[in-house]
Each structure stands twice: as C-alpha cells, then as structure tokens.
Enzyme design. Structure first.
Site, short mmCIF file in Angstrom:
data_model
loop_
_atom_site.label_atom_id
_atom_site.label_comp_id
_atom_site.label_asym_id
_atom_site.label_seq_id
_atom_site.Cartn_x
_atom_site.Cartn_y
_atom_site.Cartn_z
CG ASP A 205 -2.28 0.69 0.92
OD1 ASP A 205 -2.25 1.86 0.47
OD2 ASP A 205 -3.34 0.08 1.11
N GLY A 231 4.57 1.62 -1.69
CA GLY A 231 4.82 1.97 -3.08
C GLY A 231 3.59 2.53 -3.75
CG PHE A 233 -1.86 0.54 -6.68
CD1 PHE A 233 -2.51 1.48 -7.46
CD2 PHE A 233 -2.29 0.37 -5.36
CE1 PHE A 233 -3.55 2.24 -6.97
CE2 PHE A 233 -3.34 1.12 -4.86
CZ PHE A 233 -3.98 2.06 -5.66
CG HIS A 251 -14.79 -0.05 -5.27
ND1 HIS A 251 -15.81 -0.17 -4.35
CD2 HIS A 251 -13.69 0.28 -4.54
CE1 HIS A 251 -15.35 0.07 -3.14
NE2 HIS A 251 -14.07 0.35 -3.23
#
Length: 341
Positions: A205, A231, A233, A251
């Site tokens: 995360d 990090g 994504f 979502h």
C-alpha cells in the site's frame, strides 16, 4: 381498491418520505459517533446532563438527538433523560473488533458534503467531491491526516467484518505467497494467513499505510509471516506472488486507471499465478443490491464505479487476464478469479 388504500397499508407517500429524509438518520448517527456516546454509556446508562458535560454538547439538544435514534434501536432511554447501550449502539464504540464508529464518522463528514453536488456530477461529469473540495478524494486525504486515518480505519473495519466470508468461500491452500495490493491495514490478508499457517504474505500500500499496518499484522498474529512494502501500484507492485488480491480497490478507479493497475499485476505475476478481485459484483436487472448504491457513492467521491461480471471481463481482456469464475460469498462481496494469459 388499490393496494395503497387497503386498511393497514403504509401510504406510498410515507414510504417515499422516509427515503427522502434518509439524511436525517445519517447525520444523527454521525453526532452520536463523533461525540463518542457509545463509549460513555458502555458500562451503564448515563443521565443526559453527564453526557452533555463530557462531550461539550447542550443537554436539551443532545437529548433530542439521542431520543430520536433510540426510537430506531440505537441506544435506549432507560428512564426519562437517561440513555444506555443497545446492540446497535455498541457498534459505535471505539476500538472494538466490530466497531463501525469510523464508518459513521467518515460518511458524516467530507463524504456527506460531496453528495450535495451529485446533480452537478450527473449533469456535467465533474466528480462531486472535486467540485465541493477543489481536489480529488485521495488528494484530499493526503493533505488531511485525520481524515486519512478515519478512512483507513473505516476500510479496515468493513474488511474485517467480511474477511471470514471471503476465506470460507475460496481455497487458499495452493498458494505459498499471497500479495495483497492496496491492502490497507491488512485485515483480509491477516485472515487468509491465519487460515493457511504455511503461507507467507506481502502487504502492499502507500508507504505511510504500509508502515502503520505492521502493528496490525503483529496484533493479528501473522507479523512474522507477512512483510509490508510501500509503493505506488500505478508504477509497480511486488513480484512473484502465487496469488494477487485486489480487495475493494478497482472500484476506486475508472477503467483506464484500473487497467494500469492490472497490467502492473500482470507484469509482476508468474505464469502460474492467480488474480482475485474482491468486490461487489453488480447483478443485471432491478433487484435490490447494496452495490448499486456503492456504485453511486464511487461516482460521487472518485468518478469511479462498481462493475458487472462482463465489465470485469473487459478490463481483463485489456490487461492480459482471462476471467475464470465469479464466486459469491456470504458477505455480499464476490471473488472474481482470473488467470494470466
């Protein structure tokens, strides 16, 4: 005689009025949660004067809020002006395993204000939150640490409530390394690792979230088998996992950004790997489903969406995956399983 005119039938106007005034309930629960009323009455009922003194509220006005939500089962007025806990009110306590206090606060503050601009959102396409606050939702959280903390606590609380349903619905035993992308504080990953004593995990995360998650993983008893990596994504994700889990993540993003995340997972994943998307998969048709409301909420906050199975297929086709199956769970969430191609 129409259904609406039969003796004892609730008038349609009353049903619609209850829908129209739903925000009354949201904000009343917010007041109780923000003031910490459930914590104050957890051990025994307390007089309104004491509750007001401890929360800095006006006793007659706080009484009106509490007597109203007591009428729907949140708190109980044991004697005139004396309020106690109920099973529903207990969910508003702080720090309990099933606490929903962060959710009540989160939905009563910035997220609530954003809904005032949903008409503008629908008419122009501009995200309601950005219209209200002049920045994206995650941009706002990055500059407001307390709002960010409440958000992550709320996410962790909800995921903790549904994690066992996910674990019960899927066989995680084949996987030695489980990588949870956008894992928050790691309640789902913790539940998976507790169910698979031989498996190891990687929590991925934002750096500040991953750092805070270490303590939660240790408290869950899996800290020695789970590393944390901070990090982005949208840049890259940890490599060589046997299974990559994206729970309530896609979502938050539109299709283009979701495809970027998925492509990064595909690049990091070995040929034998699996991808599991844990989300509310929208059914076709008019059947009531909480995910349809959450779909609107994602529109208002992020310009994003919940998706149908076919819409997941489209994302997978653009990112190097193929849909294998959609597994429902007892929580309402589904596990969307895909393989790399």
């Amino acid at each position: 005689m129409t259904e609406n005119n039969r003796a004892g039938a609730v008038p349609l106007s009353s049903i619609l009025l209850q829908m129209i005034t739903g925000y009354w309930v949201t904000q009343s629960l917010y007041v109780a949660a923000k003031l910490g009323i459930a914590d104050l009455v957890a051990d025994a009922p307390k007089p309104i004067e004491e509750l007001a003194a401890k929360t800095g509220a006006k006793a007659p006005l706080l009484k009106r809020v509490l007597r109203t939500i007591a009428s729907i089962g949140v708190f109980t007025e044991t004697e005139p002006g004396i309020f106690g806990i109920t099973p529903l009110a207990a969910l508003l306590r702080s720090g309990t395993p099933d606490s929903m206090r962060p959710q009540a606060i989160m939905h009563g503050e910035e997220q609530y204000r954003a809904w005032a601009d949903v008409l503008h959102n629908v008419q122009t396409g501009e995200t309601a939150f950005e219209k209200e606050f002049g920045t994206s939702y995650f941009g706002y959280l990055a500059k407001h640490p307390e709002a960010d903390r409440v958000f992550n606590e709320a996410q962790a609380g909800y995921t903790k409530q549904v994690a066992h349903a996910v674990v019960d619905a899927y066989d995680f035993s084949p996987f030695k390394t489980v990588i949870d992308i956008g894992a928050g504080y790691g309640p789902l990953l913790s539940a998976i690792l507790r169910s698979q004593p031989e498996a190891r995990g990687i929590l991925f995360d934002q750096p500040h979230v991953a750092q805070a998650a270490g303590k939660r993983l240790a408290e869950a008893g899996v800290g020695d088998r789970c590393g944390t990596v901070g990090g982005d994504f949208f840049v890259e994700v940890p490599a060589d996992g046997d299974v990559y889990i994206l729970s309530l993540l896609l979502h938050d993003w539109d299709d283009q950004r979701s495809i970027e995340i998925l492509r990064n997972c595909r690049r990091a994943m070995p040929a034998h790997g699996k991808l599991l998307i844990v989300e509310l998969v929208l059914p076709e048709g008019e059947e009531p489903f909480f995910g349809k409301w959450l779909d609107l909420h994602m529109l208002v906050l992020l310009g994003a969406q919940e998706r149908t199975a076919d819409e997941f297929k489209t994302l997978f086709a653009a990112s190097g995956f193929a849909l294998e199956r959609v597994l429902p769970t007892a929580s309402g969430l589904s596990i969307v399983e895909a393989r790399p191609i």
